[in-house]
Design a protein around this motif. Structure first.
Motif, mmCIF file in Angstrom:
data_model
loop_
_atom_site.group_PDB
_atom_site.id
_atom_site.type_symbol
_atom_site.label_atom_id
_atom_site.label_comp_id
_atom_site.label_asym_id
_atom_site.label_seq_id
_atom_site.Cartn_x
_atom_site.Cartn_y
_atom_site.Cartn_z
ATOM 1 N N MET A 166 0.840 -1.186 0.000
ATOM 2 C CA MET A 166 0.000 0.000 0.000
ATOM 3 C C MET A 166 0.882 1.244 0.000
ATOM 4 S SD MET A 166 -3.074 0.809 2.570
ATOM 5 C CE MET A 166 -3.553 2.466 2.838
ATOM 6 N N LYS A 167 0.509 2.213 -0.786
ATOM 7 C CA LYS A 167 1.281 3.455 -0.871
ATOM 8 C C LYS A 167 1.003 4.314 0.354
ATOM 9 C CE LYS A 167 0.941 3.159 -5.825
ATOM 10 N NZ LYS A 167 0.296 3.618 -7.016
ATOM 11 N N ASP A 168 2.001 5.089 0.751
ATOM 12 C CA ASP A 168 1.807 5.927 1.927
ATOM 13 C C ASP A 168 1.137 7.251 1.548
ATOM 14 O OD1 ASP A 168 3.791 7.619 0.883
ATOM 15 O OD2 ASP A 168 5.364 6.802 2.154
ATOM 16 N N LEU A 169 0.728 7.991 2.559
ATOM 17 C CA LEU A 169 -0.010 9.236 2.348
ATOM 18 C C LEU A 169 0.816 10.254 1.558
ATOM 19 C CD1 LEU A 169 -2.571 10.851 2.756
ATOM 20 C CD2 LEU A 169 -1.698 11.533 5.009
ATOM 21 N N ASN A 170 2.126 10.307 1.791
ATOM 22 C CA ASN A 170 2.960 11.255 1.049
ATOM 23 C C ASN A 170 2.862 11.041 -0.456
ATOM 24 O OD1 ASN A 170 3.981 12.880 3.077
ATOM 25 N ND2 ASN A 170 5.628 11.442 3.554
ATOM 26 N N HIS A 171 2.794 9.792 -0.884
ATOM 27 C CA HIS A 171 2.641 9.492 -2.308
ATOM 28 C C HIS A 171 1.368 10.138 -2.851
ATOM 29 C CE1 HIS A 171 2.373 7.254 -6.068
ATOM 30 N NE2 HIS A 171 1.110 7.011 -5.730
ATOM 31 N N TYR A 172 0.262 9.935 -2.141
ATOM 32 C CA TYR A 172 -1.019 10.472 -2.585
ATOM 33 C C TYR A 172 -1.038 11.999 -2.521
ATOM 34 C CZ TYR A 172 -2.629 5.680 -2.489
ATOM 35 O OH TYR A 172 -2.767 4.340 -2.733
ATOM 36 N N VAL A 173 -0.410 12.566 -1.523
ATOM 37 C CA VAL A 173 -0.346 14.027 -1.405
ATOM 38 C C VAL A 173 0.446 14.611 -2.574
ATOM 39 C CG1 VAL A 173 0.555 15.945 -0.009
ATOM 40 C CG2 VAL A 173 -0.725 14.089 1.087
ATOM 41 N N ASP A 174 1.529 13.958 -2.964
ATOM 42 C CA ASP A 174 2.305 14.424 -4.122
ATOM 43 C C ASP A 174 1.460 14.399 -5.393
ATOM 44 O OD1 ASP A 174 4.549 14.894 -2.564
ATOM 45 O OD2 ASP A 174 5.513 12.962 -3.076
ATOM 46 N N LYS A 175 0.714 13.324 -5.590
ATOM 47 C CA LYS A 175 -0.170 13.222 -6.764
ATOM 48 C C LYS A 175 -1.249 14.302 -6.717
ATOM 49 C CE LYS A 175 1.659 9.676 -8.751
ATOM 50 N NZ LYS A 175 2.489 9.912 -9.923
ATOM 51 N N TYR A 176 -1.758 14.529 -5.546
ATOM 52 C CA TYR A 176 -2.792 15.547 -5.337
ATOM 53 C C TYR A 176 -2.246 16.930 -5.695
ATOM 54 C CZ TYR A 176 -6.362 18.185 -2.685
ATOM 55 O OH TYR A 176 -7.352 19.051 -2.294
ATOM 56 N N LYS A 177 -1.055 17.248 -5.218
ATOM 57 C CA LYS A 177 -0.431 18.537 -5.525
ATOM 58 C C LYS A 177 -0.220 18.709 -7.024
ATOM 59 C CE LYS A 177 3.264 19.444 -3.133
ATOM 60 N NZ LYS A 177 4.457 19.300 -2.297
ATOM 61 N N GLU A 178 0.222 17.643 -7.690
ATOM 62 C CA GLU A 178 0.415 17.697 -9.148
ATOM 63 C C GLU A 178 -0.889 18.082 -9.848
ATOM 64 O OE1 GLU A 178 1.966 14.059 -10.868
ATOM 65 O OE2 GLU A 178 3.504 13.928 -9.291
ATOM 66 N N GLN A 179 -1.983 17.431 -9.450
ATOM 67 C CA GLN A 179 -3.276 17.707 -10.067
ATOM 68 C C GLN A 179 -3.758 19.123 -9.755
ATOM 69 O OE1 GLN A 179 -4.897 15.797 -12.322
ATOM 70 N NE2 GLN A 179 -3.033 14.589 -12.200
ATOM 71 N N LEU A 180 -3.500 19.578 -8.540
ATOM 72 C CA LEU A 180 -3.915 20.934 -8.172
ATOM 73 C C LEU A 180 -3.150 21.987 -8.966
ATOM 74 C CD1 LEU A 180 -4.363 20.622 -4.304
ATOM 75 C CD2 LEU A 180 -6.146 20.813 -6.045
ATOM 76 N N LYS A 181 -1.877 21.736 -9.235
ATOM 77 C CA LYS A 181 -1.083 22.678 -10.047
ATOM 78 C C LYS A 181 -1.700 22.866 -11.421
ATOM 79 C CE LYS A 181 3.456 21.960 -8.117
ATOM 80 N NZ LYS A 181 4.736 21.304 -8.317
#
Length: 164
Positions: free
Chosen positions: A1-16
């Protein structure tokens, strides 16, 4: 399972990128206006509640009438974000009420192909499967017409159930 930091990084990419914010704000504004329009147009038949934005999963508002309230039921008009479709849900005020009505509705057309009660409701049915957000006036009319006919049909089934 991926950790929260992985998902937060993906989230930031999409928000940009900015597209998600535009889409989400546009959808919430539309559903808010839709609720106002339905409240105005259908006030003789239903009372409408406030908008719930959800967690980018569902945006919805409740509506009801005296018949439903007497049975501790209400309806929800739901924008399902993951499926990007409008749905109508029948909900009970408490879990025991949902379970009581689920017993009746599980063998009806509303829950065909379902073996377990939906997580949040008694039944969920698609109102508009592929909404065209480029013609909001037409979409609103489609939703209003289908909402009235589907809700009437669900209420007729509740009457047939003889559940109080």
């Amino acid at each position: 399972m991926k950790d929260l930091n992985h998902y937060v990084d993906k989230y930031k990419e999409q928000l940009k990128n900015g597209d998600i914010q535009e889409a989400y704000v546009g959808l919430v504004k539309y559903v808010t206006r839709l609720g106002t329009t339905l409240s105005k147009n259908l006030s003789e038949h239903y009372s409408f509640g406030s908008l719930f934005q959800g967690y980018m999963d569902y945006t919805y508002f409740y509506y009801s009438n005296d018949f439903l309230k007497k049975r501790k039921l209400k309806m929800g008009l739901v924008l399902n974000h993951s499926k990007m479709q409008f749905e109508v849900w029948l909900l009970g005020q408490t879990i025991p009420i949902q379970e009581k009505f689920w017993e009746y509705f599980k063998s009806t057309k509303w829950n065909k192909d379902r073996t377990t009660r939906p997580q949040y409701s008694i039944l969920e049915t698609v109102l508009i499967e592929k909404p065209n957000f480029n013609d909001l006036e037409k979409l609103s009319k489609q939703i209003e017409n289908k909402l009235v006919s589907v809700t009437d049909e669900i209420i007729e089934d509740i009457k047939k159930s003889k559940l109080t």
